[in-house]
Design an enzyme around this catalytic site. Structure first.
Site, short mmCIF file in Angstrom:
data_model
loop_
_atom_site.label_atom_id
_atom_site.label_comp_id
_atom_site.label_asym_id
_atom_site.label_seq_id
_atom_site.Cartn_x
_atom_site.Cartn_y
_atom_site.Cartn_z
N ARG A 53 0.76 -1.13 -0.05
CA ARG A 53 0.00 0.12 -0.02
C ARG A 53 0.75 1.46 0.07
O ARG A 53 2.20 1.15 0.03
CB ARG A 53 -0.97 -0.08 1.27
CG ARG A 53 -0.48 -0.67 2.27
CD ARG A 53 0.54 -0.22 3.05
NE ARG A 53 0.34 1.17 3.52
CZ ARG A 53 1.20 2.17 3.61
NH1 ARG A 53 2.46 1.75 3.80
NH2 ARG A 53 0.77 3.52 3.82
N GLY A 54 0.25 2.38 0.02
CA GLY A 54 1.10 3.68 -0.28
C GLY A 54 1.21 4.00 -1.74
O GLY A 54 1.42 3.04 -2.52
N ALA A 55 0.99 5.40 -2.27
CA ALA A 55 0.68 5.71 -3.50
C ALA A 55 1.88 5.03 -4.39
O ALA A 55 1.54 4.35 -5.36
CB ALA A 55 0.36 6.82 -3.70
N ARG A 90 -7.31 -0.13 -6.58
CA ARG A 90 -7.69 1.06 -5.55
C ARG A 90 -7.98 2.47 -6.31
O ARG A 90 -7.31 2.63 -7.44
CB ARG A 90 -6.51 1.00 -4.84
CG ARG A 90 -6.58 -0.04 -3.61
CD ARG A 90 -5.69 0.12 -2.66
NE ARG A 90 -5.95 1.28 -1.58
CZ ARG A 90 -5.49 1.67 -0.59
NH1 ARG A 90 -4.18 1.18 -0.43
NH2 ARG A 90 -5.82 2.26 0.38
N GLN A 203 -1.61 2.54 9.98
CA GLN A 203 -0.36 2.48 9.29
C GLN A 203 0.61 3.31 10.12
O GLN A 203 1.77 2.92 9.83
CB GLN A 203 -0.78 3.17 8.01
CG GLN A 203 -1.33 2.37 7.01
CD GLN A 203 -2.96 2.75 7.10
OE1 GLN A 203 -3.45 3.06 8.16
NE2 GLN A 203 -3.40 2.66 5.89
N ASP A 244 -1.48 10.92 -1.85
CA ASP A 244 -1.95 9.98 -2.69
C ASP A 244 -2.42 10.51 -3.98
O ASP A 244 -2.42 9.83 -5.06
CB ASP A 244 -3.27 9.23 -2.48
CG ASP A 244 -2.79 8.34 -1.18
OD1 ASP A 244 -2.84 8.77 0.06
OD2 ASP A 244 -2.46 6.98 -1.52
N ASN A 254 -4.88 12.82 0.96
CA ASN A 254 -4.14 12.01 1.84
C ASN A 254 -5.00 11.15 2.74
O ASN A 254 -6.16 11.55 2.90
CB ASN A 254 -2.92 12.71 2.60
CG ASN A 254 -1.89 11.68 3.10
OD1 ASN A 254 -1.39 10.53 2.28
ND2 ASN A 254 -1.49 11.90 4.30
N LYS A 255 -4.48 10.14 3.37
CA LYS A 255 -5.08 9.40 4.34
C LYS A 255 -6.04 10.08 5.35
O LYS A 255 -5.54 11.32 5.50
CB LYS A 255 -3.86 8.76 5.35
CG LYS A 255 -4.52 7.66 6.28
CD LYS A 255 -5.78 6.61 5.63
CE LYS A 255 -4.79 5.93 4.63
NZ LYS A 255 -5.91 5.12 3.90
#
Ligand code: MRU
Length: 367
Positions: A53-55, A90, A203, A244, A254-255
């Site tokens: 995960r993570g862009a 995603r 995370q 992201d 972002n998150k």
């Protein structure tokens, strides 16, 4: 970066030259497990299930997924099928589309017989480029930390707040938000990181704390609601987060929870920086709040928590009453006006179209 003294990237090509290795991030911080991806479907599942995960890492995994697809069938139809399957994994991180478009551009003009080799070559390049970009982001961010250390905190520790994991695990190496932190730490600048735990998937608590700990960077994990209090009491010198997707106007997705930190930072005069590689900029979008698709995730991420029991078992427990409805938005958008600067591989930019387009004219023209 290093895990117990051994250098790791988050994703790599195995010595057999075709299998893709990746750290299974669902198992951290309790277990360090390496997953082997051997088909495009497995790469798609890895992204969907958040094994990776993570862009930037989502982008790199998708690129390797295309290479795995070509190994099985390098026809035009297979290229299209792999693209469609991977792009649907995603919705929010634009690096996924960027990487898949790069792969399409490299492979489409080639004959089927030369596509597999070219696909692996471009996927490896995308991974290597990410490492270089993040090292450059780190240099530019380091200058900001050094400036604060010299002007506001001579001889004292610089306190950085970060949200989610925009660390090396979220990229191929270095991380985006963490790259300046690692570089500062390595150069002897005293840094300490406030790590937002980042509910619902934690995370920050599970991944950022694990990374920073393994690199020896002083840090403290805080519940997500703590940042505002720390800022009011001058315990945060700057915030650095990842993203992201950045809209052309400088709005930052972002998150979930990033926006609240930006509001608190603004109210308390704390510089709020966003670190990003240029593939995270979406020049097709002018209004991040209205146009960036926000992923909605499973209710179970909110209703349940997973952790290690005192006797070493990994257990998942329910923390919400049965029957309570759940909302689980994965991301939010911080308006450009709350962003002090965008730390990119080409320098620290204002969060606005002219600055982004001026620094990345070749990407702005691809609208
Ligand atoms: O849902 P995730 O874990 O993929 O979300 C990750 C983030 O929001 C990161 O901050 C972002 O991708 C930047 S990663 C360098």
């Amino acid at each position: 970066m290093k895990v117990d003294g051994r250098h790791f990237r988050s994703i790599w090509l195995e010595p057999d030259g075709w299998t893709v290795g990746a750290i299974d991030q669902r198992r951290l911080p309790h277990e360090f497990i390496v997953a082997k991806l051997t088909t495009a479907d497995e790469a798609g599942d890895a992204i969907r299930s958040m094994l990776v995960r993570g862009a930037p890492l989502i982008g790199a995994t998708a690129a390797y997924g295309m290479a795995l697809a070509m190994r099985a069938d390098a026809s035009d139809a297979a290229l299209d099928r792999a693209y469609e399957m991977l792009i649907a994994t995603r919705p929010t991180a634009i690096n996924l589309k960027w990487a898949l478009d790069e792969m399409q551009r490299a492979l489409r003009p080639l004959s089927a017989s030369s596509r597999t080799e070219a696909a692996y070559a471009r996927a490896c390049e995308i991974a290597d480029e990410d490492v270089e970009i993040n090292a450059d982001i780190g240099r530019h961010g380091l200058a900001l930390i050094e400036q604060i250390a010299a002007t506001k905190k001579p001889g004292e520790t610089v306190n950085v707040l970060t949200h989610c994991n925009a660390g090396w695990l979220a990229t191929v190496d270095w991380g985006t938000a963490t790259s300046p932190i690692y570089q500062a730490h390595d150069r002897g600048v005293k840094v300490h990181v406030w790590v937002d735990e980042t509910r619902p998937r934690n995370q920050g608590a599970s991944l950022t704390a694990w990374e920073l700990g393994h690199h020896g960077v002083p840090h403290t994990v805080i519940p997500d609601n703590t940042g505002g209090h720390l800022m009011q009491h001058r315990m945060v010198d700057l915030a650095i987060v990842g993203t992201d997707r950045v809209a052309a106007n400088g709005d930052v997705c972002n998150k979930i929870g990033t926006y609240l930190k930006a509001l608190a930072a603004h109210d308390n005069g704390v510089p709020f920086y966003v670190a990003l590689p240029s593939p995270t900029i979406d020049f097709r979008i002018d209004d991040g709040i209205r146009q960036i698709p926000i992923e909605q995730r499973a209710a179970s991420e909110v209703t349940h928590l997973t952790g290690r029991t005192a006797d070493g078992r990994i257990e998942t427990v329910r923390v919400v009453p049965e029957g309570s409805p759940i909302a689980n938005f994965g991301f939010d958008v911080t308006p450009a006006r709350l962003v002090t600067g965008l730390i990119t591989e080409r320098g620290v930019l204002k969060a606005e179209r002219a600055a982004l387009a001026g620094a990345f004219p070749e990407r702005a023209s691809l609208r």
